[in-house]
Write a protein that holds these residues in place. Structure first.
Motif, mmCIF file in Angstrom:
data_model
loop_
_atom_site.group_PDB
_atom_site.id
_atom_site.type_symbol
_atom_site.label_atom_id
_atom_site.label_comp_id
_atom_site.label_asym_id
_atom_site.label_seq_id
_atom_site.Cartn_x
_atom_site.Cartn_y
_atom_site.Cartn_z
ATOM 1 N N GLN A 73 0.835 -1.197 0.000
ATOM 2 C CA GLN A 73 0.000 0.000 0.000
ATOM 3 C C GLN A 73 0.869 1.245 0.000
ATOM 4 O O GLN A 73 1.791 1.375 0.799
ATOM 5 C CB GLN A 73 -0.926 0.013 1.225
ATOM 6 N N THR A 74 0.591 2.186 -0.892
ATOM 7 C CA THR A 74 1.370 3.414 -0.999
ATOM 8 C C THR A 74 0.583 4.648 -0.593
ATOM 9 O O THR A 74 1.172 5.720 -0.438
ATOM 10 C CB THR A 74 1.891 3.601 -2.437
ATOM 11 N N LEU A 84 -7.711 4.291 -2.148
ATOM 12 C CA LEU A 84 -6.585 3.416 -1.837
ATOM 13 C C LEU A 84 -5.637 3.343 -3.021
ATOM 14 O O LEU A 84 -6.075 3.270 -4.172
ATOM 15 C CB LEU A 84 -7.087 2.001 -1.513
ATOM 16 N N ASN A 85 -4.345 3.351 -2.740
ATOM 17 C CA ASN A 85 -3.325 3.167 -3.775
ATOM 18 C C ASN A 85 -2.412 2.019 -3.369
ATOM 19 O O ASN A 85 -1.852 2.028 -2.255
ATOM 20 C CB ASN A 85 -2.509 4.452 -3.972
ATOM 21 N N GLN A 133 2.279 -3.633 -11.442
ATOM 22 C CA GLN A 133 1.029 -2.889 -11.590
ATOM 23 C C GLN A 133 0.802 -1.888 -10.469
ATOM 24 O O GLN A 133 1.325 -2.032 -9.364
ATOM 25 C CB GLN A 133 -0.154 -3.872 -11.621
ATOM 26 N N ARG A 134 0.010 -0.874 -10.797
ATOM 27 C CA ARG A 134 -0.504 0.066 -9.815
ATOM 28 C C ARG A 134 -2.015 -0.057 -9.776
ATOM 29 O O ARG A 134 -2.654 -0.197 -10.818
ATOM 30 C CB ARG A 134 -0.127 1.504 -10.171
ATOM 31 N N ALA A 135 -2.590 0.003 -8.603
ATOM 32 C CA ALA A 135 -4.039 -0.082 -8.450
ATOM 33 C C ALA A 135 -4.544 1.146 -7.708
ATOM 34 O O ALA A 135 -4.007 1.512 -6.660
ATOM 35 C CB ALA A 135 -4.432 -1.342 -7.694
ATOM 36 N N ILE A 192 -9.134 0.906 -10.816
ATOM 37 C CA ILE A 192 -8.349 1.252 -12.004
ATOM 38 C C ILE A 192 -6.989 0.576 -11.844
ATOM 39 O O ILE A 192 -6.256 0.839 -10.897
ATOM 40 C CB ILE A 192 -8.179 2.777 -12.150
ATOM 41 N N LEU A 193 -6.683 -0.307 -12.787
ATOM 42 C CA LEU A 193 -5.463 -1.103 -12.727
ATOM 43 C C LEU A 193 -4.555 -0.713 -13.890
ATOM 44 O O LEU A 193 -4.974 -0.772 -15.045
ATOM 45 C CB LEU A 193 -5.824 -2.589 -12.810
#
Length: 224
Positions: free
Chosen positions: A175-176, A193-194, A200-202, A219-220
């Motif tokens: 988690q970022t 949430l990031n 990948q980034r979500a 959004i992926l």
């Protein structure tokens, strides 16, 4: 009463921000909080006040230190909304030793994930956990590197938050960032949430009522 919360980190810094509405005037809240923080081991490094008795806002500010954590507090009074207290905590870590973010969520995540006959769109984002009990309302891909899906859900936003925190961590995601905004007038909750893994980034946006029910957007993005 808390009105918002957010947290973010990079390899050496962890920052949390929160806002609260309180029944006390700014000067009383300022002095009350100062005594509590001093007894908890915080050292005050600066304080200030701006405004006057006729101003619509009367902000008091304070900076405190406790080990490697710095706190910046703002106490403000608004004629329409009363007193608010904004807290920003910044902790510095050597090198890349910052720990994973915590969500502060204790709600038990829902179980029994399954697709629904009411689903729309072709599919869910590949290899990404689906919120149990949700109904997919759309799916799209804007390029070869990004997909987006929308869902409705009957659970509390905090339950959805807890589900993704548990499921993604187990699957190797980190988690970022996390932001939460609670509207006390409409009793609504919005959580952003990031997360990221090696490829990948979500970005997950959870919106809904604090009484239950809402929407989830995923959004992926595949990183180059």
């Amino acid at each position: 009463m808390r009105s918002s919360f957010s947290s973010s980190r990079d390899p050496s810094t962890w920052q949390e921000r929160a806002s609260f509405n309180v029944a006390l005037s700014p000067d009383v809240a300022f002095n009350t909080y100062a005594l509590q923080l001093a007894s908890a081991g915080w050292s005050e490094t600066s304080r200030g006040q701006r405004g006057d008795a006729n101003a619509s806002t009367l902000p008091f500010t304070a900076d405190l230190q406790n080990g490697s954590t710095h706190a910046h507090l703002v106490y403000a009074q608004n004629q329409h909304r009363g007193t608010s207290v904004s807290v920003t905590l910044t902790t510095l870590f050597p090198g890349d030793s910052a720990p994973s973010l915590e969500t502060g969520v204790t709600a038990t995540p829902p179980t029994g994930a399954a697709t629904s006959p009411l689903d729309r769109g072709a599919q869910d984002p590949a290899d990404f956990p689906r919120l149990p009990g949700s109904v997919r309302t759309s799916y799209s891909s804007s390029s070869s590197t990004q997909v987006m899906a929308n869902y409705t859900a009957k659970c509390l936003p905090r339950q959805a938050d807890a589900f993704f925190a548990q499921s993604l961590a187990v699957a190797g995601w980190a988690q970022t960032g996390r932001d939460e905004a609670i509207n006390l007038n409409t009793q609504s909750d919005q959580i952003t949430l990031n997360w990221q893994n090696a490829k990948q980034r979500a970005n997950i946006l959870i919106t809904g009522s604090t009484a239950g029910g809402g929407t989830v957007r995923v959004i992926l993005t595949t990183r180059p």
